[in-house]
Design an enzyme around this catalytic site. Structure first.
Site, PDB file in Angstrom:
ATOM      1  N   HIS A 177      18.879   8.192   0.140  1.00 19.80           N
ATOM      2  CA  HIS A 177      19.621   7.431   1.223  1.00 19.80           C
ATOM      3  C   HIS A 177      20.188   8.040   2.226  1.00 19.80           C
ATOM      4  CE1 HIS A 177      23.227   7.540  -1.200  1.00 19.80           C
ATOM      5  NE2 HIS A 177      23.949   7.331   0.174  1.00 19.80           N
TER       6      HIS A 177
HETATM    7  C1  UD1 Z   1      26.655   4.444   3.865  1.00 17.12           C
HETATM    8  C2  UD1 Z   1      27.555   5.550   3.906  1.00 17.12           C
HETATM    9  C3  UD1 Z   1      27.016   6.710   3.128  1.00 17.12           C
HETATM   10  C4  UD1 Z   1      27.049   5.997   1.586  1.00 17.12           C
HETATM   11  C5  UD1 Z   1      26.109   4.779   1.640  1.00 17.12           C
HETATM   12  C6  UD1 Z   1      26.152   4.207   0.200  1.00 17.12           C
HETATM   13  C7  UD1 Z   1      28.178   6.149   6.153  1.00 17.12           C
HETATM   14  C8  UD1 Z   1      28.258   6.979   7.212  1.00 17.12           C
HETATM   15  N1  UD1 Z   1      27.432   6.438   5.469  1.00 17.12           N
HETATM   16  O1  UD1 Z   1      25.309   5.036   4.257  1.00 17.12           O
HETATM   17  O2  UD1 Z   1      28.165   7.478   2.841  1.00 17.12           O
HETATM   18  O3  UD1 Z   1      26.720   7.005   0.608  1.00 17.12           O
HETATM   19  O4  UD1 Z   1      26.625   3.944   2.635  1.00 17.12           O
HETATM   20  O5  UD1 Z   1      25.088   3.398   0.236  1.00 17.12           O
HETATM   21  O6  UD1 Z   1      29.124   5.188   6.266  1.00 17.12           O
HETATM   22  N2  UD1 Z   1      21.024  -1.867   5.753  1.00 17.12           N
HETATM   23  C9  UD1 Z   1      20.604  -3.086   5.364  1.00 17.12           C
HETATM   24  N3  UD1 Z   1      21.206  -3.788   4.518  1.00 17.12           N
HETATM   25  C10 UD1 Z   1      22.695  -3.469   4.176  1.00 17.12           C
HETATM   26  C11 UD1 Z   1      23.180  -2.380   4.351  1.00 17.12           C
HETATM   27  C12 UD1 Z   1      22.351  -1.378   5.221  1.00 17.12           C
HETATM   28  O7  UD1 Z   1      19.372  -3.375   5.648  1.00 17.12           O
HETATM   29  O8  UD1 Z   1      23.144  -4.263   3.199  1.00 17.12           O
HETATM   30  C13 UD1 Z   1      20.163  -0.847   6.381  1.00 17.12           C
HETATM   31  C14 UD1 Z   1      20.590  -1.027   8.034  1.00 17.12           C
HETATM   32  O9  UD1 Z   1      19.437  -0.890   8.566  1.00 17.12           O
HETATM   33  C15 UD1 Z   1      21.376   0.283   8.346  1.00 17.12           C
HETATM   34  C16 UD1 Z   1      21.013   1.043   7.338  1.00 17.12           C
HETATM   35  O10 UD1 Z   1      20.666   0.428   6.154  1.00 17.12           O
HETATM   36  O11 UD1 Z   1      21.308   0.548   9.506  1.00 17.12           O
HETATM   37  C17 UD1 Z   1      21.975   2.373   6.980  1.00 17.12           C
HETATM   38  O12 UD1 Z   1      23.365   1.502   6.488  1.00 17.12           O
HETATM   39  P1  UD1 Z   1      24.798   2.230   6.804  1.00 17.12           P
HETATM   40  O13 UD1 Z   1      25.784   1.414   6.185  1.00 17.12           O
HETATM   41  O14 UD1 Z   1      24.899   2.590   8.210  1.00 17.12           O
HETATM   42  O15 UD1 Z   1      24.624   3.708   6.142  1.00 17.12           O
HETATM   43  P2  UD1 Z   1      24.251   3.933   4.631  1.00 17.12           P
HETATM   44  O16 UD1 Z   1      22.744   4.669   4.733  1.00 17.12           O
HETATM   45  O17 UD1 Z   1      24.104   2.791   3.756  1.00 17.12           O
HETATM   46  N1  UDP Z   2      23.824   2.149  -7.492  1.00 14.13           N
HETATM   47  C1  UDP Z   2      23.573   0.807  -8.057  1.00 14.13           C
HETATM   48  N2  UDP Z   2      22.146   0.394  -7.763  1.00 14.13           N
HETATM   49  C2  UDP Z   2      21.118   1.303  -7.104  1.00 14.13           C
HETATM   50  C3  UDP Z   2      21.468   2.637  -6.770  1.00 14.13           C
HETATM   51  C4  UDP Z   2      22.735   2.768  -6.990  1.00 14.13           C
HETATM   52  O1  UDP Z   2      24.139   0.177  -8.550  1.00 14.13           O
HETATM   53  O2  UDP Z   2      20.254   0.639  -7.059  1.00 14.13           O
HETATM   54  C5  UDP Z   2      25.159   2.788  -7.815  1.00 14.13           C
HETATM   55  C6  UDP Z   2      24.968   4.010  -8.678  1.00 14.13           C
HETATM   56  O3  UDP Z   2      25.165   3.630 -10.072  1.00 14.13           O
HETATM   57  C7  UDP Z   2      26.320   4.451  -8.185  1.00 14.13           C
HETATM   58  C8  UDP Z   2      26.648   4.037  -6.740  1.00 14.13           C
HETATM   59  O4  UDP Z   2      25.658   2.996  -6.656  1.00 14.13           O
HETATM   60  O5  UDP Z   2      27.426   4.336  -8.892  1.00 14.13           O
HETATM   61  C9  UDP Z   2      26.206   5.018  -5.984  1.00 14.13           C
HETATM   62  O6  UDP Z   2      26.193   4.573  -4.490  1.00 14.13           O
HETATM   63  P1  UDP Z   2      25.096   5.288  -3.323  1.00 14.13           P
HETATM   64  O7  UDP Z   2      24.201   6.100  -3.845  1.00 14.13           O
HETATM   65  O8  UDP Z   2      24.815   4.097  -2.534  1.00 14.13           O
HETATM   66  O9  UDP Z   2      26.272   6.076  -2.552  1.00 14.13           O
HETATM   67  P2  UDP Z   2      27.220   7.472  -2.645  1.00 14.13           P
HETATM   68  O10 UDP Z   2      27.491   7.791  -4.076  1.00 14.13           O
HETATM   69  O11 UDP Z   2      25.835   8.466  -2.347  1.00 14.13           O
HETATM   70  O12 UDP Z   2      27.956   7.417  -1.830  1.00 14.13           O
END
Ligand code: UD1
Ligand code: UDP
Length: 356
Positions: free
Chosen positions: A203
């Site tokens: 991601h």
């Molecule tokens: C964010 C965090 C990252 C973390 C991740 C966990 C920042 C800068 N990044 O990244 O550190 O590892 O969360 O998963 O804060 N979207 C949906 N539905 C949702 C959420 C997101 O469709 O419920 C889509 C949207 O198109 C959005 C994109 O995902 O623009 C990215 O979501 P965003 O929260 O901006 O960043 P993450 O990649 O999730």
């Molecule tokens: N995770 C989850 N479902 C998924 C993928 C990840 O519950 O489909 C959990 C995973 O076990 C871990 C956390 O989400 O505890 C990690 O989150 P993510 O990878 O979104 O963010 P990061 O840790 O990189 O910030």
């Protein structure tokens, strides 16, 4: 004592799940705020359900957007809550825009900030999470470090006061919930056999938003899928980009699933032959479960796991991803590097006894 915690993204709900309960046990009144950064059912509500997290008192509903939009909206909405609630402390988690938005709002109101998962550092320095971490640590009075390496990182930047090595709250949650997960049912649901599949998640923006990198990672997955099933929990960001870049064909041989709840994620990680991920959480959970991991990044904040050979860094390199899955060297023993499962309790105690 009244404190406010702000969460908003998937890994923050997981971290909050035990910290919140410990704060309550220690008699601290915790007001929980959801920024709304993640909002799909399986990116948000499912965690509140599975991990039995209390309902947030406030939801800022900021949703998706650019970095400035997200951070700015959080600040504007969060400020109103802090001015009304007047807490003694604001608690933030990890490295997302919710973390920085929450910390900055509190700091400008002269409310002390406590940062859980402080001190992580990695290249590239311009990745959004690194910017969020560096700035949040700088304005936090309490820096709760998950590893000794994090303590050292802060010392190198001149931060020595307010630094606590607590261990990693993700380990606490993993140890607590692993026991209750019905692994067999989860494997049956996805038609998988223990140790005979690879679990993957991707991601990070530097992997999803650059077509050549995303393509190379997916090609690596397709090659692995010729040897054993690859189950790919697909983050909404990644799903969107695969479709925009027209890379759907590379998913044909994979078992693609929507994001799952924490219980299923623990089961899929714990029973895998190997995991391939750019998730900070899953890098560690594979180690907690004794499963080798391939990290699709150039560098990681959890570098101890690479140095001890639990994880290998494969960047977005198709070849390295494939090799990493099948040729993982014997890992070294690194017991208790992330504490012993009591980080949440230590944090709650430090907050309770703090002179604020
Ligand atoms: C964010 C965090 C990252 C973390 C991740 C966990 C920042 C800068 N990044 O990244 O550190 O590892 O969360 O998963 O804060 N979207 C949906 N539905 C949702 C959420 C997101 O469709 O419920 C889509 C949207 O198109 C959005 C994109 O995902 O623009 C990215 O979501 P965003 O929260 O901006 O960043 P993450 O990649 O999730
Ligand atoms: N995770 C989850 N479902 C998924 C993928 C990840 O519950 O489909 C959990 C995973 O076990 C871990 C956390 O989400 O505890 C990690 O989150 P993510 O990878 O979104 O963010 P990061 O840790 O990189 O910030």
């Amino acid at each position: 004592m009244k404190i406010v915690s702000i969460v908003g993204a998937r890994p923050q709900f997981i971290k909050e799940s035990l910290v919140g309960k410990k704060l309550n046990e220690f008699g601290i009144n915790e007001i929980l705020v959801h920024s709304g950064q993640h909002y799909d059912f399986n990116m948000s509500d499912i965690f509140f359900k599975v991990l039995e997290i209390k309902n947030p008192q406030y939801n800022l509903e900021i949703g998706s957007g650019t970095h400035a939009e997200q951070t700015g909206k959080i600040m504007m909405e969060f400020e109103k809550i802090l001015m009304k609630e007047k807490p003694s402390l604001v608690l933030v988690y990890g490295d997302t825009n919710t973390t920085l938005g929450g910390a900055l709002t509190a700091a400008k109101l002269k409310i002390p900030v406590a940062h859980i998962e402080a001190g992580l550092r990695q290249e590239p320095k311009d990745m959004p999470e690194e910017i969020n971490r560096v700035l949040t640590d700088r304005i936090s009075q309490f820096k709760f470090c998950p590893s000794q390496k994090a303590v050292e990182n802060l010392a190198m930047e001149g931060m020595k006061s307010g630094v606590y090595f607590t261990g990693d709250v993700m380990l606490d949650v993993f140890l607590k919930f692993k026991k209750g997960v019905d692994m067999e049912t989860v494997l049956e649901k996805y038609d998988l056999k223990p140790k005979k599949y690879v679990f993957s998640t991707i991601h990070r923006d530097f992997n999803t938003d650059i077509k050549t990198r995303l393509e190379s990672i997916l090609k690596g997955f397709s090659r692995i899928a010729k040897q054993m099933p690859v189950i790919f929990s697909i983050h909404p960001r990644t799903k969107k980009r695969i479709s925009e870049f027209g890379l759907e064909d590379l998913l044909k041989t994979l078992k693609v699933i929507d994001p799952v709840g924490y219980d299923e994620s623990v089961a899929l990680t714990s029973n895998a032959f190997s995991v391939v991920t750019d998730s900070g959480g899953i890098q560690k959970e594979s180690y907690f479960a004794g499963i080798p991991g391939v990290v699709a990044m150039k560098d990681t904040g959890w570098i101890e796991l690479v140095e001890s050979r639990w994880n290998v860094l494969a960047d977005a390199d198709e070849e390295k991803i494939y090799d990493g899955v099948f040729y993982h060297p014997d890992p070294a023993d690194i017991k208790e590097i992330y504490g012993n499962g009591n980080a949440s309790e230590k944090i709650a105690k430090i907050i309770r006894d703090a002179k604020i």
